[in-house]
Motif scaffolding. Sequence first.
Motif, PDB file in Angstrom:
ATOM      1  N   ARG A 352       0.972  -1.284  -0.122  1.00 12.15           N
ATOM      2  CA  ARG A 352      -0.012   0.022  -0.130  1.00 12.15           C
ATOM      3  C   ARG A 352       0.865   1.266  -0.030  1.00 12.15           C
ATOM      4  O   ARG A 352       1.732   1.542   0.992  1.00 12.15           O
ATOM      5  CB  ARG A 352      -0.851   0.180   1.317  1.00 12.15           C
ATOM      6  CG  ARG A 352      -2.282  -0.774   1.168  1.00 12.15           C
ATOM      7  CD  ARG A 352      -2.881  -0.442   2.325  1.00 12.15           C
ATOM      8  NE  ARG A 352      -3.592   0.804   2.584  1.00 12.15           N
ATOM      9  CZ  ARG A 352      -3.917   1.193   3.785  1.00 12.15           C
ATOM     10  NH1 ARG A 352      -3.921   0.523   4.816  1.00 12.15           N
ATOM     11  NH2 ARG A 352      -4.526   2.568   3.948  1.00 12.15           N
ATOM     12  N   GLU A 390      -3.665   7.111   5.421  1.00 11.54           N
ATOM     13  CA  GLU A 390      -3.452   5.880   5.690  1.00 11.54           C
ATOM     14  C   GLU A 390      -4.659   5.259   6.645  1.00 11.54           C
ATOM     15  O   GLU A 390      -4.922   4.152   6.410  1.00 11.54           O
ATOM     16  CB  GLU A 390      -2.535   5.703   6.339  1.00 11.54           C
ATOM     17  CG  GLU A 390      -1.514   4.350   6.181  1.00 11.54           C
ATOM     18  CD  GLU A 390      -1.293   3.578   7.466  1.00 11.54           C
ATOM     19  OE1 GLU A 390      -0.842   4.464   8.409  1.00 11.54           O
ATOM     20  OE2 GLU A 390      -1.269   2.263   7.452  1.00 11.54           O
ATOM     21  N   GLY A 392      -7.839   5.940   6.152  1.00 10.22           N
ATOM     22  CA  GLY A 392      -8.915   6.088   5.423  1.00 10.22           C
ATOM     23  C   GLY A 392     -10.100   7.370   5.804  1.00 10.22           C
ATOM     24  O   GLY A 392     -11.317   7.259   5.676  1.00 10.22           O
ATOM     25  N   GLU A 435      -3.836   5.910  -6.625  1.00  4.71           N
ATOM     26  CA  GLU A 435      -4.078   4.928  -5.636  1.00  4.71           C
ATOM     27  C   GLU A 435      -4.258   5.751  -4.392  1.00  4.71           C
ATOM     28  O   GLU A 435      -5.151   5.235  -3.649  1.00  4.71           O
ATOM     29  CB  GLU A 435      -2.716   4.132  -5.552  1.00  4.71           C
ATOM     30  CG  GLU A 435      -2.656   3.157  -4.225  1.00  4.71           C
ATOM     31  CD  GLU A 435      -1.570   2.386  -4.330  1.00  4.71           C
ATOM     32  OE1 GLU A 435      -1.026   1.890  -5.345  1.00  4.71           O
ATOM     33  OE2 GLU A 435      -1.315   1.789  -3.105  1.00  4.71           O
ATOM     34  N   VAL A 437      -5.572   8.677  -3.716  1.00  3.86           N
ATOM     35  CA  VAL A 437      -7.042   9.480  -4.135  1.00  3.86           C
ATOM     36  C   VAL A 437      -7.899   8.422  -3.864  1.00  3.86           C
ATOM     37  O   VAL A 437      -8.937   8.403  -3.052  1.00  3.86           O
ATOM     38  CB  VAL A 437      -7.149  10.279  -5.385  1.00  3.86           C
ATOM     39  CG1 VAL A 437      -8.401  10.606  -5.558  1.00  3.86           C
ATOM     40  CG2 VAL A 437      -6.256  11.301  -5.376  1.00  3.86           C
ATOM     41  N   GLY A 438      -7.830   7.038  -4.327  1.00  2.00           N
ATOM     42  CA  GLY A 438      -8.717   5.958  -4.134  1.00  2.00           C
ATOM     43  C   GLY A 438      -8.927   5.350  -2.653  1.00  2.00           C
ATOM     44  O   GLY A 438     -10.039   4.940  -2.413  1.00  2.00           O
ATOM     45  N   GLU A 439      -7.930   6.068  -1.999  1.00  3.18           N
ATOM     46  CA  GLU A 439      -8.220   5.561  -0.415  1.00  3.18           C
ATOM     47  C   GLU A 439      -8.804   6.785   0.240  1.00  3.18           C
ATOM     48  O   GLU A 439      -9.042   6.702   1.410  1.00  3.18           O
ATOM     49  CB  GLU A 439      -6.900   5.225   0.208  1.00  3.18           C
ATOM     50  CG  GLU A 439      -6.219   3.953  -0.378  1.00  3.18           C
ATOM     51  CD  GLU A 439      -5.157   3.515   0.484  1.00  3.18           C
ATOM     52  OE1 GLU A 439      -5.235   3.914   1.641  1.00  3.18           O
ATOM     53  OE2 GLU A 439      -4.419   2.518   0.074  1.00  3.18           O
ATOM     54  N   THR A 440      -9.445   7.744  -0.548  1.00  8.34           N
ATOM     55  CA  THR A 440     -10.136   8.903   0.214  1.00  8.34           C
ATOM     56  C   THR A 440     -11.418   9.000  -0.145  1.00  8.34           C
ATOM     57  O   THR A 440     -11.799   8.145  -1.059  1.00  8.34           O
ATOM     58  CB  THR A 440      -9.180  10.365  -0.111  1.00  8.34           C
ATOM     59  OG1 THR A 440      -9.529  10.699  -1.524  1.00  8.34           O
ATOM     60  CG2 THR A 440      -7.896  10.385  -0.027  1.00  8.34           C
ATOM     61  N   SER A 441     -12.135   9.880   0.555  1.00  7.30           N
ATOM     62  CA  SER A 441     -13.559   9.633   0.192  1.00  7.30           C
ATOM     63  C   SER A 441     -14.117  11.216   0.753  1.00  7.30           C
ATOM     64  O   SER A 441     -13.793  11.804   1.613  1.00  7.30           O
ATOM     65  CB  SER A 441     -14.416   8.726   0.795  1.00  7.30           C
ATOM     66  OG  SER A 441     -15.941   8.960   0.632  1.00  7.30           O
ATOM     67  N   ASP A 442     -15.102  11.851  -0.356  1.00  9.22           N
ATOM     68  CA  ASP A 442     -15.703  13.014  -0.012  1.00  9.22           C
ATOM     69  C   ASP A 442     -16.540  12.931   1.237  1.00  9.22           C
ATOM     70  O   ASP A 442     -16.748  13.705   1.938  1.00  9.22           O
ATOM     71  CB  ASP A 442     -16.515  13.311  -1.117  1.00  9.22           C
ATOM     72  CG  ASP A 442     -15.795  13.819  -2.355  1.00  9.22           C
ATOM     73  OD1 ASP A 442     -14.859  14.767  -1.727  1.00  9.22           O
ATOM     74  OD2 ASP A 442     -15.926  13.485  -3.505  1.00  9.22           O
ATOM     75  N   ASN A 444     -15.648  11.687   3.912  1.00  9.68           N
ATOM     76  CA  ASN A 444     -15.007  12.069   5.287  1.00  9.68           C
ATOM     77  C   ASN A 444     -14.942  13.435   5.429  1.00  9.68           C
ATOM     78  O   ASN A 444     -14.182  13.862   6.597  1.00  9.68           O
ATOM     79  CB  ASN A 444     -13.295  11.565   4.908  1.00  9.68           C
ATOM     80  CG  ASN A 444     -13.465   9.913   4.876  1.00  9.68           C
ATOM     81  OD1 ASN A 444     -14.127   9.207   5.568  1.00  9.68           O
ATOM     82  ND2 ASN A 444     -12.458   9.373   4.179  1.00  9.68           N
TER      83      ASN A 444
ATOM     84  N   ASN B  75     -16.368   7.133  -4.108  1.00  6.09           N
ATOM     85  CA  ASN B  75     -15.195   6.408  -3.227  1.00  6.09           C
ATOM     86  C   ASN B  75     -15.941   6.320  -1.844  1.00  6.09           C
ATOM     87  O   ASN B  75     -16.197   7.434  -1.096  1.00  6.09           O
ATOM     88  CB  ASN B  75     -13.888   7.083  -2.944  1.00  6.09           C
ATOM     89  CG  ASN B  75     -13.244   6.768  -4.136  1.00  6.09           C
ATOM     90  OD1 ASN B  75     -13.343   6.123  -4.956  1.00  6.09           O
ATOM     91  ND2 ASN B  75     -11.975   7.448  -4.290  1.00  6.09           N
ATOM     92  N   LEU B  78     -12.609   4.080   3.975  1.00  4.83           N
ATOM     93  CA  LEU B  78     -12.246   2.575   4.108  1.00  4.83           C
ATOM     94  C   LEU B  78     -13.341   1.969   5.196  1.00  4.83           C
ATOM     95  O   LEU B  78     -13.441   2.642   6.243  1.00  4.83           O
ATOM     96  CB  LEU B  78     -10.820   2.715   4.583  1.00  4.83           C
ATOM     97  CG  LEU B  78      -9.683   3.183   3.760  1.00  4.83           C
ATOM     98  CD1 LEU B  78      -8.196   3.026   4.172  1.00  4.83           C
ATOM     99  CD2 LEU B  78      -9.799   2.525   2.280  1.00  4.83           C
TER     100      LEU B  78
END
Lengths: 463, 93
Positions: A352, A390, A392, A435, A437-442, A444, B75, B78
């Motif tokens: 990761r 990291e 998330g 990669e 950005v893929g682990e982030t989310s709006d 959050n 997205n 996690l």
Amino acid sequence: MSDITYLPGKEPHEKEHRLIFRNVDRKGWNPKIKTYLAEGGYEMAMKALKMKPQEVIDEVKASGLRGRGGAGFPTGIKWGFIPPNNTKPVYLICNCDESEPGTFKDRYIAHQDPHQLIEGMVISAYAVGAHVAYIYIREEFPEAAIILEKAIAEAKKNGFLGKDIQGSGFDLEIYVHRGAAAYICGEETGLIESLEGKRPYPRIKPPYFPAAIGLYMAPTIVNNVESLCHVVHILRMGGEEYIKLGTPRNSGTRMSVFQAMFLRGTVAVPITFQELLYDMCGGPKDGRTLKAVIPGGSSSKILRCNETFQIGRGDDAEEMTFWQLPLDFDTLAAAGSMAGSGGVIVMDDTRRMSWVLNNITHFYAHESCGQCTPCREGSTWMKKVSDRIEDGKATPTDVQVLEDIAYQIDGKTVCAFGEASAWPVEAMIDKFRDELVGETSDDNDTRSAERIAQEQFLSSVPQ
Amino acid sequence: MRSLFGILALVCSSCSPTVFVVDEAGRPIEDAKVIPMSRSFNWPPKETDENGGVLVHQDLPTIDYLQISKAGYRNHPLVNFNLPKPITVVLKK
């Protein structure tokens, strides 16, 4: 050389050319002076003491030896920077503060072949006119410090250190100085400050170039352990022969240590990543592919294994895949990274990158000396943002924030620590943005609706 | 006989999906990518079936998170893998 045998399981790879590591893991070898002398040890020091200092410097200049600590500055030229009309004492410092994550080459020399280092120091001290030399060793190498202290005592007892070395009229004392576990002490001016008993804040250059104004404000040469060991072999082989081990601008051999696939070695440059990672290290585990490589310790920029690079300029430009890149100073610089300290960190497709980034940012946030605001505040801020990624808990904007912070540190600090902390972050985002950005989310985004509206309003107001 | 039923129940439960991915209306999302993650490693991605389900077993090193994504959806943060199973994850457009 052919009669040398190594401990079972420690044999060098057939493509390895062991020069500095010749005696590492060797059967029947020990770090005592008796063993070293039985194989022609200190003969090159004796040879140097019969030469004129300038002749030794010229030989090192002719060899094209470049410093092995990380920056790759030509050693002979560095020695030549001592002011010709100098009336102050000259000091030689061996930088054994090997703190770069992923690097552990100097430790092997200190543990297993300390007299090679001491012989290199005798030659170098004679060349630059130093009568006092220091080995600055990191606190995390307690065994190495003891081994070096014993080796110095042995060398002194046998007349290779102290007053009037072997009747040559040259005096040299070497002292081992233990650091206090700070990465910044690997920076030469930080090291000098530490050696003077002060907090290791790096000095600003100019005017504090150590060769002119160094330890106790006197001319000082700071060389890496491996660089000093190379001097012995340059005198033995001659500068011109030494160059043939590599290329004119990347002469000699280079030690690389590998994380992930373990191999300690002295590889003659130029060796390509294909040869290094597949032929010598055996490639990745079954079913996995290699994803990325950090070629020269954690400060160097990460390279993707599926990248192609434009190496050279104009008509000489050549397109090279990652696998075709030789591990030399110039090519890696042209590829946007650096050969650095020789610690190669290899990552396969399961790794990761947010974890790698987090690991690196934690290290630099912890090790920033705190002298310069961009580095002190920026490295901690980068750590906090990468923690969020990291865990998330980050938003896509956080990746951009991280990149902005890194660019605000880069080039705005007294020493190269700023770049060392910013470059890995910049490169990681440049190469693995999707990669991360893929682990982030709006989802959050924990800001209140009022706060978001306020920020939108403020950003819409013309500056 | 009772123990046989117990074993059968255990086998059946170990084969049924542990994660379901649905949209905001509760409809299952097929072919959503599910990546099991530890702190430092990613496992190979898995895809949800027509019921939006996917079977993810705990593994070593311990799986801490799931990263769930599908083109056309936002997205998802996690997902903590230590929640009671099955875990239902809602992807928003």
